[in-house]
Design an enzyme around this catalytic site. Structure first.
Site, PDB file in Angstrom:
ATOM      1  N   ASP A  14       0.792  -1.243   0.000  1.00 18.70           N
ATOM      2  CA  ASP A  14       0.000   0.000   0.000  1.00 18.70           C
ATOM      3  C   ASP A  14       0.827   1.298   0.000  1.00 18.70           C
ATOM      4  O   ASP A  14       0.501   2.232   0.753  1.00 18.70           O
ATOM      5  CB  ASP A  14      -0.970   0.014   1.188  1.00 18.70           C
ATOM      6  CG  ASP A  14      -2.005  -1.112   1.130  1.00 18.70           C
ATOM      7  OD1 ASP A  14      -1.960  -1.912   0.189  1.00 18.70           O
ATOM      8  OD2 ASP A  14      -2.852  -1.176   2.045  1.00 18.70           O
ATOM      9  N   LYS A 112      -6.806  -5.014  -3.169  1.00 15.63           N
ATOM     10  CA  LYS A 112      -7.589  -5.549  -2.049  1.00 15.63           C
ATOM     11  C   LYS A 112      -8.532  -4.472  -1.525  1.00 15.63           C
ATOM     12  O   LYS A 112      -8.336  -3.289  -1.781  1.00 15.63           O
ATOM     13  CB  LYS A 112      -6.653  -6.032  -0.939  1.00 15.63           C
ATOM     14  CG  LYS A 112      -5.832  -4.919  -0.328  1.00 15.63           C
ATOM     15  CD  LYS A 112      -4.896  -5.427   0.723  1.00 15.63           C
ATOM     16  CE  LYS A 112      -4.045  -4.317   1.304  1.00 15.63           C
ATOM     17  NZ  LYS A 112      -4.808  -3.260   2.010  1.00 15.63           N
ATOM     18  N   CYS A 157      -2.010  -2.318   7.749  1.00 17.59           N
ATOM     19  CA  CYS A 157      -1.927  -3.353   6.708  1.00 17.59           C
ATOM     20  C   CYS A 157      -0.634  -4.161   6.750  1.00 17.59           C
ATOM     21  O   CYS A 157      -0.656  -5.368   6.490  1.00 17.59           O
ATOM     22  CB  CYS A 157      -2.175  -2.738   5.338  1.00 17.59           C
ATOM     23  SG  CYS A 157      -3.924  -2.270   5.148  1.00 17.59           S
TER      24      CYS A 157
HETATM   25  C1  VGL Z   1      -4.781   0.911   5.517  1.00 15.48           C
HETATM   26  C2  VGL Z   1      -6.347   1.888   6.855  1.00 15.48           C
HETATM   27  C3  VGL Z   1      -7.339   1.651   5.922  1.00 15.48           C
HETATM   28  C4  VGL Z   1      -3.350   0.508   5.305  1.00 15.48           C
HETATM   29  C5  VGL Z   1      -5.736   0.652   4.561  1.00 15.48           C
HETATM   30  O1  VGL Z   1      -2.930   0.326   4.150  1.00 15.48           O
HETATM   31  O2  VGL Z   1      -2.619   0.377   6.318  1.00 15.48           O
HETATM   32  N1  VGL Z   1      -5.090   1.520   6.664  1.00 15.48           N
HETATM   33  N2  VGL Z   1      -7.019   1.031   4.777  1.00 15.48           N
END
Ligand code: VGL
Ligand code: ZN
Length: 212
Positions: A14, A112, A157
């Site tokens: 991410d 995802k 994540c």
């Molecule tokens: C994430 C919060 C919501 C992350 C993803 O990538 O850590 N955190 N969605």
């Protein structure tokens, strides 16, 4: 420079515009992981990257729950859900990888969080801890038994990805300075690092990984 063996993969979690300063759900210093990851990637033969990739009506967005605010926890049919600002909406600028991240070495890009009703923190399972993202099958198919995990956010994540990797039997290494965390509430970041250590993860710095 030696590449790590075929049974080892780097998971880049991410590293997206919305998780960097200026984005919609910024992780403090999030962009600082980019040069570290770009360098680290030269040491891996297999690299999989994830993208948080939500539809506009996603359950994790506070904006979809009238009367709620970001960072509140609510109860849904799927269990507890932390509400976030709208982030990583499919196809928006915020959902892109950070512009300086070198995406050419990625073998796999896994998206995802695409189910409107279910969040997905881990790269392996959605938050019902049951629905697979397919990553395990991919890695298994390549006979990978060791994963190095980097990216954002370390306490969300990256954390859930590492915990699932350990449960699935992967030797798991967190490259700490190639990650940044949200740390809300303060202290949760070091608590999650301890959790990962106790569960069997190794925590290393990028320089140590590059030297070994
Ligand atoms: C994430 C919060 C919501 C992350 C993803 O990538 O850590 N955190 N969605
Ligand atoms: Zn998300």
């Amino acid at each position: 420079m030696m590449k790590r063996s075929n049974n080892t993969a780097l998971l880049v979690v991410d590293v997206q515009v919305d998780f960097c300063p200026g984005g919609n759900l910024p992780v403090p210093e999030g962009e600082e992981v980019v040069p570290v990851i770009n360098r680290l990637m030269r040491h891996f033969r297999r690299i999989a990257a994830t993208q948080d990739w939500h539809p506009r009506d996603h359950v994790s967005f506070a904006s979809n729950h009238p009367g709620s605010s970001p960072f509140e926890t609510i109860h849904t049919k799927e269990g507890e859900q932390i509400l976030w600002p709208d982030h990583c909406v499919q196809g928006t600028a915020g959902s892109e990888f950070h512009p300086d991240l070198d995406t050419l070495p990625f073998d796999l890009i896994l998206r995802k969080g695409t189910d409107p009703k279910l969040d997905s923190y881990s790269a392996f399972f959605e938050n019902d801890h049951e629905t697979s993202t397919g990553l395990h099958f991919y890695l298994e198919g390549l006979k990978i038994d060791t994963v190095y995990v980097v990216g954002l956010a370390l306490d969300v994540c990256v954390f859930y990805t590492v915990m699932d990797a350990l449960k699935l039997g992967y030797r798991s290494v967190v490259v700490e300075d190639a990650c940044r965390g949200i740390d809300t509430p303060p202290g949760s970041l070091s608590a999650r690092l301890d959790d990962m250590r106790k569960a069997g993860a190794r925590i290393l710095q990028a320089a140590a990984v590059e030297e070994s």
